[in-house]
Write a protein that holds these residues in place. Sequence first.
Motif, PDB file in Angstrom:
ATOM      1  N   TRP A 109       0.973  -1.380   0.104  1.00 30.91           N
ATOM      2  CA  TRP A 109       0.006  -0.092   0.057  1.00 30.91           C
ATOM      3  C   TRP A 109       0.836   1.241  -0.052  1.00 30.91           C
ATOM      4  O   TRP A 109       0.467   2.319  -0.810  1.00 30.91           O
ATOM      5  CB  TRP A 109      -0.898  -0.109   1.181  1.00 30.91           C
ATOM      6  N   THR A 110       1.981   1.287   0.947  1.00 27.75           N
ATOM      7  CA  THR A 110       2.922   2.464   0.812  1.00 27.75           C
ATOM      8  C   THR A 110       4.045   2.658   0.159  1.00 27.75           C
ATOM      9  O   THR A 110       4.816   3.213  -0.013  1.00 27.75           O
ATOM     10  CB  THR A 110       3.304   2.527   2.466  1.00 27.75           C
ATOM     11  N   ARG A 158       1.051   2.151  -4.591  1.00 27.35           N
ATOM     12  CA  ARG A 158       0.420   3.662  -4.886  1.00 27.35           C
ATOM     13  C   ARG A 158       0.222   3.837  -6.146  1.00 27.35           C
ATOM     14  O   ARG A 158      -0.701   4.392  -6.437  1.00 27.35           O
ATOM     15  CB  ARG A 158       1.580   4.551  -4.329  1.00 27.35           C
ATOM     16  N   ARG A 159       0.935   3.214  -7.117  1.00 25.84           N
ATOM     17  CA  ARG A 159       0.776   3.279  -8.577  1.00 25.84           C
ATOM     18  C   ARG A 159      -0.521   2.651  -8.931  1.00 25.84           C
ATOM     19  O   ARG A 159      -1.479   3.105  -9.512  1.00 25.84           O
ATOM     20  CB  ARG A 159       1.771   2.702  -9.139  1.00 25.84           C
ATOM     21  N   LEU A 190      -2.251   6.684  -5.290  1.00 30.40           N
ATOM     22  CA  LEU A 190      -2.227   7.269  -3.893  1.00 30.40           C
ATOM     23  C   LEU A 190      -1.024   8.149  -3.945  1.00 30.40           C
ATOM     24  O   LEU A 190       0.056   7.867  -4.568  1.00 30.40           O
ATOM     25  CB  LEU A 190      -2.085   6.277  -2.924  1.00 30.40           C
ATOM     26  N   LYS A 191      -1.145   9.472  -3.064  1.00 25.47           N
ATOM     27  CA  LYS A 191       0.074   9.925  -2.675  1.00 25.47           C
ATOM     28  C   LYS A 191       0.613   9.435  -1.361  1.00 25.47           C
ATOM     29  O   LYS A 191      -0.149   8.806  -0.589  1.00 25.47           O
ATOM     30  CB  LYS A 191      -0.411  11.327  -2.390  1.00 25.47           C
ATOM     31  N   ALA A 192       1.772   9.561  -1.295  1.00 28.48           N
ATOM     32  CA  ALA A 192       2.770   8.893  -0.380  1.00 28.48           C
ATOM     33  C   ALA A 192       1.996   9.260   1.229  1.00 28.48           C
ATOM     34  O   ALA A 192       1.823   8.517   1.984  1.00 28.48           O
ATOM     35  CB  ALA A 192       4.094   9.165  -0.242  1.00 28.48           C
ATOM     36  N   ALA A 238      -1.357   7.286   1.348  1.00 30.85           N
ATOM     37  CA  ALA A 238      -1.055   6.020   1.984  1.00 30.85           C
ATOM     38  C   ALA A 238      -0.516   5.630   3.318  1.00 30.85           C
ATOM     39  O   ALA A 238      -1.099   4.647   3.787  1.00 30.85           O
ATOM     40  CB  ALA A 238      -0.200   5.570   0.530  1.00 30.85           C
ATOM     41  N   LYS A 283      -2.901   3.276   5.803  1.00 32.38           N
ATOM     42  CA  LYS A 283      -2.217   1.794   5.671  1.00 32.38           C
ATOM     43  C   LYS A 283      -2.872   0.724   6.378  1.00 32.38           C
ATOM     44  O   LYS A 283      -3.166  -0.387   6.023  1.00 32.38           O
ATOM     45  CB  LYS A 283      -0.823   1.872   5.762  1.00 32.38           C
TER      46      LYS A 283
END
Length: 119
Positions: free
Chosen positions: A27-28, A33-34, A38-40, A43, A47
């Motif tokens: 997820w992170t 994320r791709r 998601l933005k970091a 994410a 999580k």
Amino acid sequence: MQTLALVLATLLALLHVYILVLEMFFWTKPLGRRAFGLKADFAEQSKALAANQGLYNGFLAAGLAWGVIQGAAAGRPWLIFFAGCVVVAGVFGAATASRKILFVQALPGALTLAAALAA
């Protein structure tokens, strides 16, 4: 039609194992994320929720796998139930999160459900 239902259910189970891995373990990471756009920072903040979602996808995969292991006749009720659950989850996800889920999750679930019903 029984063979088709078993093949589609196996593929659907593998898809949900893949989603489990993405949500619970990546997820992170850049791959997760791709996959989910998601933005970091988001994410990282979400999580725990994603891991929970991943676990539920694992339950769907386990139910489908159980139906496949049981075989076409004995596993049919399992395949119908769990493919139906996938369709409902996919439609809900498409309505509330991303329309993409309709094609990634609900459509494969619907095809599996149709094959299991026809078997």
